[in-house]
Design an enzyme around this catalytic site. Sequence first.
Site, PDB file in Angstrom:
ATOM      1  N   TYR A  20       0.805  -1.225   0.000  1.00  0.00           N
ATOM      2  CA  TYR A  20       0.000   0.000   0.000  1.00  0.00           C
ATOM      3  C   TYR A  20       0.847   1.289   0.000  1.00  0.00           C
ATOM      4  O   TYR A  20       1.871   1.341   0.665  1.00  0.00           O
ATOM      5  CB  TYR A  20      -0.935  -0.003   1.215  1.00  0.00           C
ATOM      6  CG  TYR A  20      -1.817  -1.239   1.278  1.00  0.00           C
ATOM      7  CD1 TYR A  20      -1.636  -2.198   2.274  1.00  0.00           C
ATOM      8  CD2 TYR A  20      -2.806  -1.449   0.335  1.00  0.00           C
ATOM      9  CE1 TYR A  20      -2.435  -3.340   2.334  1.00  0.00           C
ATOM     10  CE2 TYR A  20      -3.619  -2.583   0.377  1.00  0.00           C
ATOM     11  CZ  TYR A  20      -3.425  -3.523   1.378  1.00  0.00           C
ATOM     12  OH  TYR A  20      -4.206  -4.656   1.412  1.00  0.00           O
ATOM     13  N   ASP A  21       0.363   2.292  -0.728  1.00  0.00           N
ATOM     14  CA  ASP A  21       1.000   3.631  -0.750  1.00  0.00           C
ATOM     15  C   ASP A  21       0.235   4.621   0.108  1.00  0.00           C
ATOM     16  O   ASP A  21       0.812   5.545   0.683  1.00  0.00           O
ATOM     17  CB  ASP A  21       1.018   4.171  -2.191  1.00  0.00           C
ATOM     18  CG  ASP A  21       1.640   3.184  -3.171  1.00  0.00           C
ATOM     19  OD1 ASP A  21       1.077   2.998  -4.281  1.00  0.00           O
ATOM     20  OD2 ASP A  21       2.637   2.539  -2.772  1.00  0.00           O
ATOM     21  N   ASP A  22      -1.097   4.428   0.180  1.00  0.00           N
ATOM     22  CA  ASP A  22      -1.958   5.356   0.926  1.00  0.00           C
ATOM     23  C   ASP A  22      -2.725   4.607   2.011  1.00  0.00           C
ATOM     24  O   ASP A  22      -3.146   3.472   1.788  1.00  0.00           O
ATOM     25  CB  ASP A  22      -2.972   6.023  -0.025  1.00  0.00           C
ATOM     26  CG  ASP A  22      -2.288   6.855  -1.097  1.00  0.00           C
ATOM     27  OD1 ASP A  22      -2.378   6.490  -2.291  1.00  0.00           O
ATOM     28  OD2 ASP A  22      -1.640   7.852  -0.725  1.00  0.00           O
ATOM     29  N   ARG A 241      -4.041   0.101  -4.146  1.00  0.00           N
ATOM     30  CA  ARG A 241      -2.799   0.409  -3.420  1.00  0.00           C
ATOM     31  C   ARG A 241      -3.098   1.229  -2.171  1.00  0.00           C
ATOM     32  O   ARG A 241      -2.226   1.923  -1.629  1.00  0.00           O
ATOM     33  CB  ARG A 241      -1.840   1.202  -4.325  1.00  0.00           C
ATOM     34  CG  ARG A 241      -1.344   0.475  -5.557  1.00  0.00           C
ATOM     35  CD  ARG A 241      -0.278  -0.574  -5.236  1.00  0.00           C
ATOM     36  NE  ARG A 241       0.848  -0.015  -4.469  1.00  0.00           N
ATOM     37  CZ  ARG A 241       1.795  -0.776  -3.912  1.00  0.00           C
ATOM     38  NH1 ARG A 241       1.746  -2.090  -4.036  1.00  0.00           N
ATOM     39  NH2 ARG A 241       2.766  -0.233  -3.193  1.00  0.00           N
TER      40      ARG A 241
END
Length: 300
Positions: A20-22, A241
């Site tokens: 994950y990015d967020d 993501r």
Amino acid sequence: MTGPAKITSKTEVEEFLSKYDDFLFDCDGVLWQGDVLLPHVKETLNLLREKGKRLIFVTNNSTKSRKAYTKKFSKLGIEVTPEEIFGSAYSAAVYLKKVVKFPADKKVLVLGESGIEEELASEGIQFVGGTDPALRRDIQPEDYDEIVPDPSIGCVLSGLDLHINYLKLSMALINLQVPETLFLATNIDSTYPTHGKLFPGAGTICAPLVLASKRQPISLGKPSKAMMDCVKAKFEFVPARTCMVGDRLDTDIRFGQDGGLGTLFVLTGVNTESDILAENAETVPKHYMTKLGDIFELLN
Ligand SMILES: O=C(O)[C@H](O)[C@H](O)COP(=O)(O)O
Ligand SMILES: [Mg+2]
């Protein structure tokens, strides 16, 4: 459906974070209980920022505005900007402004606290009720004659009102008996997790009106699609993501799943481990852990 994966080791945390990015964080029951920060939440949020992750705070608690929440975060030693916060009070104000295009000459009758009032004011929407001290009293015999439908009221908006009473409920019901009057709720959570206990939630504030008016409010908090659409439009993240972190199955995890996000469930709030492992569990998170602070603890 495969069961949720419990994260208990350094490797599992690293693998989880790499997906994950967020991160969308619920607040009550995940970051804090009332005004008490849960263990290693600050260190975990700092760690995620250091790893370049974006943090977004999505709370159903309408008692505070985004501005008031930045003060709460700051008091707890966490620097967060109003831009990183998306509360149900703000969601309701945006809905009235952008979707309903609420007329400037109309008012919203608020059953709730200053958070709703501040967000309505920030969108230039007039309101009555709410924290008005004149309404913090018992109903009097003359009120039964004086309370009549007010044509300037175009909407009844209910949230978590810690000063609800019969007088406010009566004003709301009399105006909801006018079919054109909109009926909205910031959220309809059944309970409010604080001080290690479950208190009546925002849903218990509008429930008497649902019973008496035979009308259902449009809810603008989690797990509503209206809120997810607003959050997606504002933050433009890639759902696959992005991870929704929550302590409630019927609001947080459902919200994440319906939005196509990953989900992390923590055991520090409303639902328990047996709730998520139950055979017939309707909503099953992708991942879970005992508490959010485990991310920091397992990596150190
Ligand atoms: O009754 C309520 O309003 C909710 O229990 C409370 O606000 C939940 O807040 P959240 O967990 O979404 O931060
Ligand atoms: Mg919560």
